[in-house]
Design a protein around this motif. Structure first.
Motif, PDB file in Angstrom:
ATOM      1  N   ALA A  34       0.837  -1.203   0.000  1.00  0.00           N
ATOM      2  CA  ALA A  34       0.000   0.000   0.000  1.00  0.00           C
ATOM      3  C   ALA A  34       0.868   1.249   0.000  1.00  0.00           C
ATOM      4  O   ALA A  34       0.596   2.220  -0.725  1.00  0.00           O
ATOM      5  CB  ALA A  34      -0.927  -0.013   1.210  1.00  0.00           C
ATOM      6  N   PHE A  35       1.932   1.257   0.813  1.00  0.00           N
ATOM      7  CA  PHE A  35       2.837   2.405   0.874  1.00  0.00           C
ATOM      8  C   PHE A  35       3.525   2.609  -0.475  1.00  0.00           C
ATOM      9  O   PHE A  35       3.671   3.744  -0.958  1.00  0.00           O
ATOM     10  CB  PHE A  35       3.860   2.207   2.001  1.00  0.00           C
ATOM     11  N   ALA A  36       3.934   1.512  -1.134  1.00  0.00           N
ATOM     12  CA  ALA A  36       4.583   1.614  -2.448  1.00  0.00           C
ATOM     13  C   ALA A  36       3.606   2.173  -3.479  1.00  0.00           C
ATOM     14  O   ALA A  36       3.994   2.995  -4.333  1.00  0.00           O
ATOM     15  CB  ALA A  36       5.098   0.246  -2.877  1.00  0.00           C
ATOM     16  N   ASN A  37       2.354   1.781  -3.413  1.00  0.00           N
ATOM     17  CA  ASN A  37       1.356   2.298  -4.358  1.00  0.00           C
ATOM     18  C   ASN A  37       1.107   3.783  -4.145  1.00  0.00           C
ATOM     19  O   ASN A  37       0.964   4.546  -5.117  1.00  0.00           O
ATOM     20  CB  ASN A  37       0.042   1.525  -4.223  1.00  0.00           C
ATOM     21  N   VAL A  38       1.065   4.236  -2.881  1.00  0.00           N
ATOM     22  CA  VAL A  38       0.834   5.651  -2.606  1.00  0.00           C
ATOM     23  C   VAL A  38       2.010   6.476  -3.082  1.00  0.00           C
ATOM     24  O   VAL A  38       1.848   7.541  -3.696  1.00  0.00           O
ATOM     25  CB  VAL A  38       0.567   5.866  -1.091  1.00  0.00           C
ATOM     26  N   THR A  39       3.238   6.037  -2.799  1.00  0.00           N
ATOM     27  CA  THR A  39       4.409   6.798  -3.273  1.00  0.00           C
ATOM     28  C   THR A  39       4.496   6.814  -4.785  1.00  0.00           C
ATOM     29  O   THR A  39       4.898   7.804  -5.393  1.00  0.00           O
ATOM     30  CB  THR A  39       5.709   6.225  -2.668  1.00  0.00           C
ATOM     31  N   ALA A  40       4.118   5.735  -5.442  1.00  0.00           N
ATOM     32  CA  ALA A  40       4.144   5.703  -6.902  1.00  0.00           C
ATOM     33  C   ALA A  40       3.082   6.638  -7.491  1.00  0.00           C
ATOM     34  O   ALA A  40       3.295   7.275  -8.515  1.00  0.00           O
ATOM     35  CB  ALA A  40       3.909   4.271  -7.420  1.00  0.00           C
ATOM     36  N   TYR A  41       1.948   6.756  -6.799  1.00  0.00           N
ATOM     37  CA  TYR A  41       0.883   7.637  -7.265  1.00  0.00           C
ATOM     38  C   TYR A  41       1.300   9.102  -7.199  1.00  0.00           C
ATOM     39  O   TYR A  41       1.020   9.879  -8.117  1.00  0.00           O
ATOM     40  CB  TYR A  41      -0.389   7.409  -6.445  1.00  0.00           C
ATOM     41  N   PHE A  42       1.962   9.515  -6.116  1.00  0.00           N
ATOM     42  CA  PHE A  42       2.327  10.909  -5.945  1.00  0.00           C
ATOM     43  C   PHE A  42       3.673  11.270  -6.579  1.00  0.00           C
ATOM     44  O   PHE A  42       4.040  12.420  -6.631  1.00  0.00           O
ATOM     45  CB  PHE A  42       2.345  11.285  -4.457  1.00  0.00           C
TER      46      PHE A  42
END
Length: 166
Positions: free
Chosen positions: A157-165
């Protein structure tokens, strides 16, 4: 006066010519002649005509050489097409030879001789290539405890959020 008809009904009027000959008028003396100079005409060629002739000859040579070049190019193309045809035939023959020599039994014997063996079920991995440049690797379910699963979920989840921003 004798009349002659010569089988014709027309009267021959020249038979008895009674007409008087015409008198020629008296001729005047010729005017004195001045000796004429012989004029030699100089043959002159215009420089523009020479330039035009040279231009025409040059254009003719250019057309001639372009036809020669076109002939050589067509000749080269026909040679290359023939070579392509021969290579295609050779490729088909080699492909047929290659396919005829594939024998799974021989391949398995050679693999066993080299020390290869069939994979075990835990060594098998399935790869699914979706759209874009993503790859998902599906592994067989391994026994993992609950803490590892929760940690992996938070990390994902953290990797997905950082990739999104980013």
């Amino acid at each position: 006066m004798e009349r002659r008809y010569n089988g014709s009904a027309a009267y021959d009027m020249f038979l008895n010519n009674t007409a008087q000959p015409l008198k020629q008028p008296e001729r005047l003396p010729d005017a004195p002649t001045v000796p004429q100079r012989k004029v030699r005409y100089k043959l002159s060629i215009s420089p523009i005509a020479v330039l035009g002739a040279l231009t025409a000859v040059m254009m003719l040579l250019l057309v001639l050489f372009s036809y020669v070049g076109m002939f050589e190019t067509r000749n080269d193309i026909s040679k290359l097409e023939e070579q392509k045809r021969m290579l295609s035939e050779q490729n088909e023959k080699l492909q047929a030879d290659y396919e005829s020599k594939i024998d799974l039994a021989v391949i398995e014997q050679r693999a066993l001789a080299l020390g290869m063996h069939r994979p075990t079920p835990d060594q098998i991995r399935y790869v699914s290539i979706g759209e874009g440049d993503t790859t998902q690797v599906f592994a067989m379910d391994e026994e993992r405890d609950i803490f590892e699963l929760v940690f992996d979920a938070f990390r994902g989840a953290f990797a997905n959020v950082t990739a999104y921003f980013s």
